[in-house]
Design a protein around this motif. Structure first.
Motif, PDB file in Angstrom:
ATOM      1  N   ASN A  19      67.490 -27.906 -38.009  1.00  0.00           N
ATOM      2  CA  ASN A  19      67.867 -26.498 -37.864  1.00  0.00           C
ATOM      3  C   ASN A  19      67.537 -25.974 -36.472  1.00  0.00           C
ATOM      4  OD1 ASN A  19      68.574 -26.670 -40.486  1.00  0.00           O
ATOM      5  ND2 ASN A  19      66.768 -25.575 -41.272  1.00  0.00           N
TER       6      ASN A  19
ATOM      7  N   GLN B 201      66.855 -22.869 -33.636  1.00  0.00           N
ATOM      8  CA  GLN B 201      66.234 -21.550 -33.528  1.00  0.00           C
ATOM      9  C   GLN B 201      67.317 -20.486 -33.365  1.00  0.00           C
ATOM     10  OE1 GLN B 201      63.152 -21.535 -34.734  1.00  0.00           O
ATOM     11  NE2 GLN B 201      62.600 -20.061 -33.151  1.00  0.00           N
ATOM     12  N   GLY B 202      68.202 -20.721 -32.414  1.00  0.00           N
ATOM     13  CA  GLY B 202      69.280 -19.753 -32.153  1.00  0.00           C
ATOM     14  C   GLY B 202      70.567 -20.213 -32.796  1.00  0.00           C
ATOM     15  N   ARG B 203      71.675 -19.737 -32.298  1.00  0.00           N
ATOM     16  CA  ARG B 203      72.961 -20.046 -32.908  1.00  0.00           C
ATOM     17  C   ARG B 203      73.548 -21.348 -32.400  1.00  0.00           C
ATOM     18  NH1 ARG B 203      75.816 -14.377 -33.932  1.00  0.00           N
ATOM     19  NH2 ARG B 203      77.413 -15.785 -34.725  1.00  0.00           N
ATOM     20  N   SER B 204      73.104 -21.780 -31.213  1.00  0.00           N
ATOM     21  CA  SER B 204      73.663 -23.016 -30.669  1.00  0.00           C
ATOM     22  C   SER B 204      72.653 -23.640 -29.706  1.00  0.00           C
ATOM     23  CB  SER B 204      74.971 -22.734 -29.930  1.00  0.00           C
ATOM     24  OG  SER B 204      74.697 -21.825 -28.869  1.00  0.00           O
TER      25      SER B 204
ATOM     26  N   THR C 170      71.000 -24.771 -26.272  1.00  0.00           N
ATOM     27  CA  THR C 170      70.938 -24.021 -25.002  1.00  0.00           C
ATOM     28  C   THR C 170      71.173 -24.921 -23.810  1.00  0.00           C
ATOM     29  OG1 THR C 170      68.573 -24.389 -24.726  1.00  0.00           O
ATOM     30  CG2 THR C 170      69.226 -22.452 -25.993  1.00  0.00           C
TER      31      THR C 170
ATOM     32  N   ASP D 274      64.852 -25.356 -28.784  1.00  0.00           N
ATOM     33  CA  ASP D 274      66.139 -25.258 -29.463  1.00  0.00           C
ATOM     34  C   ASP D 274      65.974 -25.418 -30.969  1.00  0.00           C
ATOM     35  OD1 ASP D 274      67.669 -24.772 -27.318  1.00  0.00           O
ATOM     36  OD2 ASP D 274      68.597 -26.760 -27.194  1.00  0.00           O
TER      37      ASP D 274
END
Lengths: 214, 386
Positions: free
Chosen positions: B245, B247-250, B252, B258
């Protein structure tokens, strides 16, 4: 392996009671294949023994320890060698000998670490077994031998006569021998003439040859 | 004399051993003075037969059932302590002391060396698990207890339990070593070394003199914790908790955290430095490395337990790869070799080494059953069962 559940009223199974009757109060006892510790618990309460158990299945071990019994996970074939000679007064192997890989070795180890051994097993010489094989020509499935040939843990079945022969070969003294019916009720002296035909299972109290242990 | 020590302000009683009662360490040094910080729960009975000593792990402390005074988090074995619980405070008297070399009030490298008036730092003698137990023996003496009803602990706490049973068998009625080993394995020494090198490589460590220099090797200590924390879990537990999974949407396309598992580890590292001393980490991991009970007994572990009357309950966890079940089995074999009274349970769990700190009903049932059985043999009256 698990023991069949033939209980005498509210007490423990008759064959276990028979084993318990052979054990003197306060003795040091090792029960091999103790399951959830039914016999050990009974011996603790009725005879104040110093009881230990070995059980192959972790589920059995966990249930036994959670009852306050001293039980370890272990294997009769491999773990008896860890114990020192004469560590116990009685080493019990109930309905398990026929499931060991090396019954002869297990028996020798039992009488190395214990002054007495108590062994019970289903009798492959019983007339029902013989008749079943004779009539159907297939591996017998009976009240004491409940498994199909392909999924049985019983890889070393023997008859009462076979066991007498092995004890003689190993120089083991048979102190008592009782044959039982399928429900575990004592029927005959298992050293008697017809025991091998009429006994569905047997319990032997053994000791090493040489000076009497008791 | 020790007014400025970190840890002095922490709540709880202290035992002070003065110059007249130095602690003779395995390295040959007489350590003095020594302060032992501890907590107790429940009440010691009239014949002092109901005491349970709880030995904490590497980064544990004496606050088993109180909020941690530094983090405010609940005590690390809170779920086991209280009336009617596994450690029934109506029945047992619980003792837990901060280990020698620690940083929660017991003397350690961050304490003041009275000879210099400065923190011991690296001049603090190297301690062993045996030394930790020696300090506990002093505490038990001070409390007037001849024989502990039980000594229990996990991981490094389990090492202390084995040390107690091997060296003070007449003072222990029962022992529960959990997720532990009779010696630190090569792999565990290797992990320890990674942690120590992370600390030592931090410029703020200042050759161990950071307290005097007014600095903190937080980066090094955090990395040490992150590496160690992975060994406390299991692949299955990490996968279940985080998977891949983000942390953000995609992604980095950089080196920020990440993945959630990275963020989690960073949090573990940064929160650890708020409550632990870097030099204590060096000393305590070293003590674990040095632990080898068989070596202390002519190379045969069974010799450590010959003639023992202690009742043992050994517990391991199926997914623990830091102290795997085979290590517990080696202890069981040694105990069988002397026909000791031993129970051994491997608890089925995918939570890794940390399982001993978590809600594992089967583990707790094992502890309760064993303790209840032992209490019956010891003749302890039942709790009031509130």
């Amino acid at each position: 392996m698990s023991r069949r559940d033939n209980r005498a009223g509210a007490g423990i199974r008759v064959d276990l009671q028979l084993i318990a009757d052979m054990i003197s109060p306060g003795a040091r006892v090792l029960d091999i294949g103790c399951g959830e510790g039914t016999l050990l618990d009974h011996l603790n309460r009725s005879k104040q023994v110093d009881g230990r158990g070995i059980e192959l299945s972790m589920a059995g071990v966990r249930a036994a320890v959670a009852q306050g019994l001293s039980v370890i996970q272990g294997d009769a074939d491999t773990d008896l060698k860890d114990y020192p000679p004469g560590a116990f007064d009685y080493v019990v192997l109930s309905q398990t000998l026929q499931a060991t890989r090396e019954p002869r070795h297990v028996l020798e180890q039992m009488l190395r670490i214990g002054r007495h051994a108590i062994v019970s097993f289903p009798n492959f010489g019983h007339w029902r077994v013989r008749l079943s094989l004779l009539r159907h020509g297939r591996m017998p499935v009976t009240e004491t031998l409940t498994y199909q040939w392909h999924d049985t843990p019983n890889i070393h079945l023997c008859t009462i006569s076979d066991f007498h022969v092995l004890c003689a070969e190993l120089g083991i003294v048979i102190e008592r021998a009782i044959s039982l019916n399928a429900n575990g009720r004592p029927r005959y002296d298992a050293s008697g003439r017809f025991a091998n035909l009429l006994g569905e299972q047997a319990v032997f109290l053994l000791r090493r040859a040489g000076p009497k242990a008791d | 004399m020790t007014v400025n020590d970190p840890g002095t302000h922490l709540p709880g009683p202290r035992l002070h051993l003065g110059p007249e009662a130095p602690l003779r360490l395995d390295c040959g040094v007489d350590l003095s003075p020594v302060t032992i910080a501890y907590q107790t729960y429940g009440r010691l009975n009239a014949d002092k037969s109901n005491a349970i000593l709880i030995c904490h792990a590497l980064t544990g402390d004496q606050y088993i059932a109180d909020p941690n005074p530094l983090t405010g988090k609940p005590g690390w074995w809170l779920q086991l302590v209280g009336p009617g619980r596994v450690f029934d405070t109506d029945r047992y008297f619980l003792i837990c002391s901060n280990v020698l070399g620690g940083c929660m009030g017991t003397t350690g490298p961050s304490s003041t060396n009275p000879a210099t008036g400065a923190p011991w730092g690296l001049t603090f003698p190297v301690i062993t698990v045996g030394d930790m137990v020696r300090a506990q023996v002093r505490l038990i003496d001070h409390l007037g207890i001849d024989q502990l009803f039980c000594v229990i602990g996990g991981s490094m706490g389990g090492m202390q339990v084995l040390e107690w049973a091997a060296h003070y068998p007449h003072r222990v009625f029962s022992a529960i070593p959990i997720a532990t080993a009779a010696r630190h394995s090569a792999q565990n020494i290797a992990f320890g070394e990674v942690g120590r090198q992370a600390i030592i490589s931090d410029p703020d460590w200042c050759q161990g003199d950071y307290l005097v220099q007014g600095r903190q090797p937080n980066a090094g200590l955090a990395v040490a914790r992150m590496a160690a924390h992975i060994t406390y879990l299991s692949e299955a537990a990490l996968h279940r908790k985080f998977g891949r999974n983000l942390q953000g949407r995609s992604l980095t396309y950089g080196f920020d955290a990440d993945f959630q598992v990275e963020s989690y580890l960073r949090h573990q590292g940064s929160s650890f430095v708020e409550r632990f001393d870097a030099n204590s980490y060096l000393y305590i991991t070293r003590a674990m490395d040095y632990f080898d009970l068989a070596a202390d007994h002519g190379g045969a572990l069974a010799n450590a337990f010959r003639g023992t009357r202690v009742r043992f309950c050994i517990v391991s966890f199926s997914s623990d790869w830091l102290f795997p079940t085979c290590e517990s089995r080696a202890v069981v074999q040694a105990l069988n070799a002397v026909a000791a009274n031993v129970s051994f349970v491997e608890v089925e769990s995918d939570k890794g080494h940390d399982a001993f700190l978590l809600d594992e009903p089967e583990f707790h049932a094992t502890l309760r059953g064993f303790l209840t059985g032992a209490a019956e043999h010891r003749g302890l009256p039942r709790g009031t069962g509130r």
